[in-house]
Design an enzyme around this catalytic site. Structure first.
Site, short mmCIF file in Angstrom:
data_model
loop_
_atom_site.label_atom_id
_atom_site.label_comp_id
_atom_site.label_asym_id
_atom_site.label_seq_id
_atom_site.Cartn_x
_atom_site.Cartn_y
_atom_site.Cartn_z
N GLY A 54 0.81 -1.21 0.00
CA GLY A 54 0.00 0.00 0.00
C GLY A 54 0.84 1.26 0.00
O GLY A 54 1.82 1.35 0.75
N THR A 96 5.69 1.97 5.47
CA THR A 96 4.38 1.44 5.85
C THR A 96 3.70 2.39 6.82
O THR A 96 4.31 2.82 7.80
CB THR A 96 4.45 0.04 6.48
OG1 THR A 96 3.15 -0.35 6.93
CG2 THR A 96 5.43 -0.03 7.64
N ASP A 117 1.45 1.46 8.67
CA ASP A 117 1.09 0.64 9.84
C ASP A 117 2.15 0.66 10.93
O ASP A 117 1.90 0.20 12.05
CB ASP A 117 0.84 -0.80 9.40
CG ASP A 117 -0.38 -0.94 8.53
OD1 ASP A 117 -1.37 -0.23 8.78
OD2 ASP A 117 -0.35 -1.76 7.58
N MET A 156 -7.18 2.42 9.51
CA MET A 156 -6.46 1.28 8.96
C MET A 156 -5.55 0.65 10.00
O MET A 156 -5.07 1.31 10.92
CB MET A 156 -5.67 1.70 7.72
CG MET A 156 -6.56 2.26 6.61
SD MET A 156 -5.68 2.65 5.08
CE MET A 156 -5.63 1.02 4.33
N ARG A 186 -4.62 -3.73 10.09
CA ARG A 186 -5.18 -5.07 10.08
C ARG A 186 -4.80 -5.84 11.34
O ARG A 186 -5.63 -6.43 12.01
CB ARG A 186 -4.70 -5.79 8.82
CG ARG A 186 -5.27 -7.18 8.61
CD ARG A 186 -4.83 -7.75 7.27
NE ARG A 186 -3.41 -7.60 7.05
CZ ARG A 186 -2.87 -6.93 6.03
NH1 ARG A 186 -3.65 -6.35 5.14
NH2 ARG A 186 -1.55 -6.84 5.90
N GLU A 201 -9.44 -1.43 11.86
CA GLU A 201 -10.20 -2.26 10.93
C GLU A 201 -10.08 -3.75 11.26
O GLU A 201 -10.96 -4.54 10.94
CB GLU A 201 -9.74 -2.02 9.50
CG GLU A 201 -8.28 -2.35 9.26
CD GLU A 201 -7.81 -2.01 7.85
OE1 GLU A 201 -8.65 -1.61 7.02
OE2 GLU A 201 -6.59 -2.14 7.58
N ARG A 203 -4.10 7.16 4.09
CA ARG A 203 -2.74 6.77 3.68
C ARG A 203 -2.24 7.54 2.46
O ARG A 203 -1.11 7.32 2.02
CB ARG A 203 -2.66 5.27 3.42
CG ARG A 203 -3.20 4.80 2.09
CD ARG A 203 -2.97 3.31 1.91
NE ARG A 203 -3.30 2.88 0.56
CZ ARG A 203 -3.58 1.63 0.25
NH1 ARG A 203 -3.61 0.71 1.18
NH2 ARG A 203 -3.85 1.30 -1.00
#
Length: 388
Positions: free
Chosen positions: A13, A136, A138, A181, A183, A237, A290
């Protein structure tokens, strides 16, 4: 001196600053005579397999300047997980274009790909310098203090949560549930609590690092809403129940085999209305979180560019089989410096949000995270006024 061509590719991503890393890599490459042609792969691994490369050396300096404020991936990206059957085609591409310097800009799956390319070169006796560039939102890459992309995504989450809190407080007739976001790792959702001391309404935060308890959640919602100040719930999410099943499941998987989240905010909003009778509405910035350059962190942008440049510089100096990482100090002021981390330590490794930074109630974030994260956001005037 290793003379030859360079190839850079993006995987996974995109982020608000991935193109800044590209900019840093291209500009640094132009400083070294060892690097002859600077190639970029269109759509990541897909472009490598197809031999679909762009000569980045032909891009004008004016257009290169635009990379720093261009959202998403200017080269294109992909979620293609390379298999053992793909690697001969990868090597063939490198040989065809005389690629001697390879840089992959991505997260933990991409670092696994980078590591396998490094191993491929070693096993085949093909002289190739391989360096991973971290990317990332994340923030879940192992070993490095933080990842380029996270600071901007965290800023988006923090500002969006504070703005939604103002709305929830101004018209406290419903619970507002915002999905962010993340996961498996809750770093971005945790950032929604960075301005907790300025929030005019109640706030609950739920991360995938802890199991979601439906009854405890509904009780907390009713108790907080009853205070009459308004209520904002921010949720990752990827939240899941104690048995590991997702709270919201689309039933789909992506190109790396990861489950695609199915809409946690809407699921929780429906749950609140069905079980408590309270009104609720869901918000999901999704991809906006993002790619937004409007809230890009200047600290993040600068560090992303430095990471791209450092990857090239270290490769030219003879380093290979590493990812660029960050070491930091935060007192008396924030400072970061670059380091090299062996790819084998970050390939497919996932750094979760620390459990000790989650409040005892399981729905709040401790101040230690604020100390860690706020310097990555850069400047932002978070002052608002209430006339009520």
């Amino acid at each position: 001196m290793l003379k030859g061509n360079m190839l850079i590719a993006h995987g996974g991503g995109p982020t608000p600053v991935i193109n800044s890393s590209l900019l840093g890599a291209v500009r640094e490459a132009k400083r070294h005579g060892e690097i002859e042609t600077i190639y970029g792969a269109r759509f990541g691994a897909e472009g490598i397999l197809a031999g679909d490369l762009i000569d980045l050396g032909k891009v004008s300096e004016e257009d290169l300047d635009l990379l720093a404020k261009t959202p998403a991936s200017a080269l294109g990206s992909c979620r293609r997980k390379l298999t053992d059957a793909d690697y001969p085609a990868v090597l063939a591409c490198f040989q065809k274009f005389n690629i001697r310097y390879f840089f992959y800009n991505g997260g933990n799956d991409s670092m696994d790909t980078c590591h396998k390319v490094y191993q491929l070169a070693c096993q085949s006796g093909y002289e190739l310098r391989v360096i991973g560039i971290p990317k990332t939102i994340d923030n879940d890459l192992a070993v490095t203090d933080h990842c380029p992309g996270f600071g901007s995504a965290a800023k988006y989450a923090a500002v969006s949560a504070l703005e939604l809190a103002q709305d929830a407080s101004a018209l406290p007739i419903h619970v507002v549930v915002m999905e962010l976001m993340g996961r498996n790792a809750g770093w971005i959702t945790a950032a929604s609590a960075l301005y907790a001391d300025l929030m005019p309404c109640e706030h609950l935060v739920y991360l995938p690092e802890t199991a979601f308890d439906k009854e405890a959640f509904l009780q907390a919602v009713q108790e907080r809403f009853a205070k009459g100040r308004g209520l904002l719930v921010t949720v990752s999410e990827g939240i899941h129940y104690a048995d590991g099943s997702p709270v919201a499941d689309s039933g789909l998987v992506d190109g790396f085999g990861h489950k695609v989240p199915g809409g946690a905010a809407q699921t929780l909003s429906d749950m609140i209305m069905a079980e408590t009778g309270l009104k609720s509405r869901s918000e999901k910035p999704g991809l906006l979180g993002r790619v937004s350059v409007a809230l890009m962190s200047e600290v993040d942008r600068r560090e992303a560019e430095e990471a791209g440049a450092a990857a090239v510089r270290n490769a030219v100096e003879g380093k290979t089989g590493f990812m660029v990482g960050f070491e930091t100090t935060r007192t008396p002021e924030y400072r970061s410096q670059l380091c090299l981390i062996p790819l084998e330590q970050v390939a497919n490794a996932e750094k979760k949000f620390p459990l000790e930074w989650i409040g005892a109630d399981g729905a709040s974030i401790r101040p230690e995270f604020r100390d860690y994260c706020l310097p990555l956001l850069g400047d932002y005037d978070s002052r608002f006024i209430s006339l009520r």
